[in-house]
Design an enzyme around this catalytic site. Structure first.
Site, PDB file in Angstrom:
ATOM      1  N   ARG A   6      -3.855 -10.231   4.338  1.00  0.00           N
ATOM      2  CA  ARG A   6      -4.240 -10.173   2.917  1.00  0.00           C
ATOM      3  C   ARG A   6      -3.067  -9.601   2.118  1.00  0.00           C
ATOM      4  O   ARG A   6      -2.749  -8.416   2.260  1.00  0.00           O
ATOM      5  CB  ARG A   6      -5.486  -9.295   2.786  1.00  0.00           C
ATOM      6  CG  ARG A   6      -6.051  -9.199   1.392  1.00  0.00           C
ATOM      7  CD  ARG A   6      -7.265  -8.286   1.368  1.00  0.00           C
ATOM      8  NE  ARG A   6      -7.811  -8.185   0.031  1.00  0.00           N
ATOM      9  CZ  ARG A   6      -7.345  -7.372  -0.909  1.00  0.00           C
ATOM     10  NH1 ARG A   6      -6.332  -6.572  -0.660  1.00  0.00           N
ATOM     11  NH2 ARG A   6      -7.897  -7.347  -2.097  1.00  0.00           N
ATOM     12  N   LYS A  49       0.825  -1.226   0.000  1.00  0.00           N
ATOM     13  CA  LYS A  49       0.000   0.000   0.000  1.00  0.00           C
ATOM     14  C   LYS A  49       0.850   1.263   0.000  1.00  0.00           C
ATOM     15  O   LYS A  49       2.026   1.247   0.335  1.00  0.00           O
ATOM     16  CB  LYS A  49      -1.003  -0.047   1.151  1.00  0.00           C
ATOM     17  CG  LYS A  49      -2.151  -1.005   0.788  1.00  0.00           C
ATOM     18  CD  LYS A  49      -3.341  -0.919   1.700  1.00  0.00           C
ATOM     19  CE  LYS A  49      -4.453  -1.822   1.139  1.00  0.00           C
ATOM     20  NZ  LYS A  49      -5.574  -1.988   2.060  1.00  0.00           N
TER      21      LYS A  49
HETATM   22  N1  HH2 Z   1      -7.593  -3.584   0.410  1.00  0.00           N
HETATM   23  C1  HH2 Z   1      -7.891  -3.569  -0.904  1.00  0.00           C
HETATM   24  C2  HH2 Z   1      -8.979  -4.308  -1.387  1.00  0.00           C
HETATM   25  N2  HH2 Z   1      -9.717  -5.080  -0.567  1.00  0.00           N
HETATM   26  N3  HH2 Z   1     -10.143  -5.948   1.593  1.00  0.00           N
HETATM   27  C3  HH2 Z   1      -9.841  -5.996   2.904  1.00  0.00           C
HETATM   28  N4  HH2 Z   1     -10.551  -6.780   3.740  1.00  0.00           N
HETATM   29  N5  HH2 Z   1      -8.807  -5.264   3.434  1.00  0.00           N
HETATM   30  C4  HH2 Z   1      -8.037  -4.442   2.657  1.00  0.00           C
HETATM   31  O1  HH2 Z   1      -7.134  -3.786   3.204  1.00  0.00           O
HETATM   32  C5  HH2 Z   1      -8.333  -4.366   1.260  1.00  0.00           C
HETATM   33  C6  HH2 Z   1      -9.416  -5.138   0.757  1.00  0.00           C
HETATM   34  C7  HH2 Z   1      -7.073  -2.755  -1.836  1.00  0.00           C
HETATM   35  O2  HH2 Z   1      -5.951  -3.473  -2.296  1.00  0.00           O
HETATM   36  P1  HH2 Z   1      -5.859  -4.328  -3.671  1.00  0.00           P
HETATM   37  O3  HH2 Z   1      -6.877  -5.393  -3.742  1.00  0.00           O
HETATM   38  O4  HH2 Z   1      -4.470  -4.798  -3.826  1.00  0.00           O
HETATM   39  O5  HH2 Z   1      -6.093  -3.272  -4.812  1.00  0.00           O
HETATM   40  P2  HH2 Z   1      -7.376  -2.858  -5.632  1.00  0.00           P
HETATM   41  O6  HH2 Z   1      -8.434  -2.435  -4.708  1.00  0.00           O
HETATM   42  O7  HH2 Z   1      -6.845  -1.727  -6.482  1.00  0.00           O
HETATM   43  O8  HH2 Z   1      -7.802  -4.049  -6.418  1.00  0.00           O
END
Ligand code: HH2
Length: 292
Positions: free
Chosen positions: A270, A235
C-alpha cells in the site's frame, strides 16, 4: 509455480477472492495505490480532496502500475480527529462510483465504519480495508453477506491514542496470535478464508523498534497461507531513521522497503507513489523467476 526458497516460501496457491474477482498473488505482488480523499492525511492531505482531482489521481496511479486502488475518507494518522459517517461517505462515494464506471480493477474502501463500507460496496468497491481488523460485528456480518475481500489489520488501541506508550512482550508473536484468532473468528462467522488478507499495521500502536521487529519478522506473520499486506509508505519511522521530516521525501526508502518486504513474503504493498514501488516489485520478481 509458487515461489520457493528460504524466504517467502508459502507453498501452493495464494488466491484473494473479492466478490466476483480473484487475484492470484502466488508469483506476482500487487501495488495498492493510496487515494486519500481527506483534507488532513499525514502526507497528502487535501491534495486529492475533490472528486475530480481524486479521479485524476486514481487514473495516474493505475497508469503507473497500481493493481488495487484504496479509497479513504478518514485520516487514521496518530491523533487524527474522527469523522462522522455521513461526511466520510460523502467524500468517498462519488470517487468510487466514478472510478467503478471506468475501471475494472479491484477498489478497496479504507474505513472502520460498517455503514460507510456498505455504501462503498454498493457504489462498486470490492474490498474493505479496516484498520481495526473488523472489530465491529456489523463489519463482520457485512463481509460475510457480501463476500467482499477484507484486509484485517493489527492496531493496538485507537488512532487517537495508539502511539501513547505501546508495549509488547514479543510484538511479532502477538501480531501473529491476533491474525490466528481473527482468522478463526472470521471464518466461524461465515467469511471465506480466501477473502481474508492480513496486515501487521506498521505505525499503528507501535514504536520504531516494534515496526522494525515486524518487518524483520514478516515471514513469521504468514497465517494459514494468506497473503500479507504491508503499509509503510512515507511513514514516520522512515523519517525518524533517516532524519527526513518531509513525508514526500520518503519515497526512495519506501521503494527500497517494498523490494525488501516483497522478498520477505508480502504480496500487497500500500503506497502513495506507485511507479517506483511497482518497478521495485517487478525487479524482485524478475530475479525470482529469471525474468520469465
Ligand atoms: N495505513 C494508513 C491507513 N490505512 N491500511 C492498511 N491496511 N495498512 C496501513 O498500513 C494503513 C492503512 C495510514 O496511512 P495514510 O493512508 O497514508 O494516511 P492517513 O491515515 O493519514 O490517511
Amino acid at each position: 509455480m509458487a515461489e520457493g526458497g528460504a524466504r517467502g516460501h508459502f507453498g501452493g496457491g495464494m488466491i484473494w477472492r473479492t466478490r466476483d474477482r480473484s487475484l492470484d498473488l502466488a508469483d506476482r505482488g500487487q501495488i495498492m495505490g493510496i487515494l486519500n480523499v481527506t483534507p488532513d492525511s499525514f502526507s497528502d492531505g487535501g491534495r486529492h480532496h475533490r472528486p475530480r482531482a481524486a479521479l485524476a489521481r486514481a487514473r495516474a496511479m493505475i497508469a503507473e502500475g497500481a493493481g488495487i486502488i484504496d479509497v479513504g475518507g478518514e485520516s487514521t494518522r496518530p491523533g487524527a480527529a474522527p469523522v462522522a459517517a455521513d461526511e466520510e461517505a460523502a467524500r468517498v462515494l462519488p470517487v468510487i462510483e466514478a472510478l467503478r464506471a471506468e475501471w475494472d480493477g479491484p477498489i478497496s474502501i479504507d474505513t472502520m465504519k460498517a455503514e460507510v463500507a456498505r455504501a462503498a460496496l454498493e457504489a462498486g468497491a470490492d474490498i474493505v480495508n479496516d484498520v481495526t481488523g473488523l472489530r465491529d460485528p456489523a463489519m463482520v456480518a457485512l463481509a460475510a453477506e457480501t463476500a467482499c475481500g477484507v484486509v484485517v489489520m493489527h492496531m493496538r488501541g485507537e488512532p487517537r491514542t495508539m502511539q501513547a506508550d505501546p508495549r509488547y512482550d514479543d510484538v511479532v508473536a502477538e501480531v501473529r496470535a491476533f491474525f490466528d484468532s481473527r482468522l478463526a473468528a472470521l471464518t466461524a462467522a461465515g467469511i471465506d478464508p480466501e477473502a481474508i488478507v492480513f496486515d501487521p499495521g506498521i505505525g499503528f500502536g507501535k514504536t520504531l523498534e516494534h515496526n522494525l521487529a515486524l518487518l524483520r519478522g514478516l515471514c513469521a506473520l504468514q497465517t494459514a497461507g494468506r497473503p500479507l499486506v504491508i503499509g509503510l509508505s512515507r511513514k514516520s519511522f522512515i523519517g525518524r531513521l533517516l532524519d527526513s521530516p518531509d513525508p514526500a521525501a520518503r519515497d526512495w526508502p519506501t521503494a527500497a522497503l517494498t523490494a525488501w518486504t516483497r522478498e520477505s513474503g508480502a504480496r500487497i504493498h500500500r503506497v502513495h507513489d506507485v511507479r517506483p514501488n511497482a518497478d521495485a516489485l517487478r525487479m524482485v520478481e524478475a530475479i525470482r523467476t529469471g525474468g520469465a
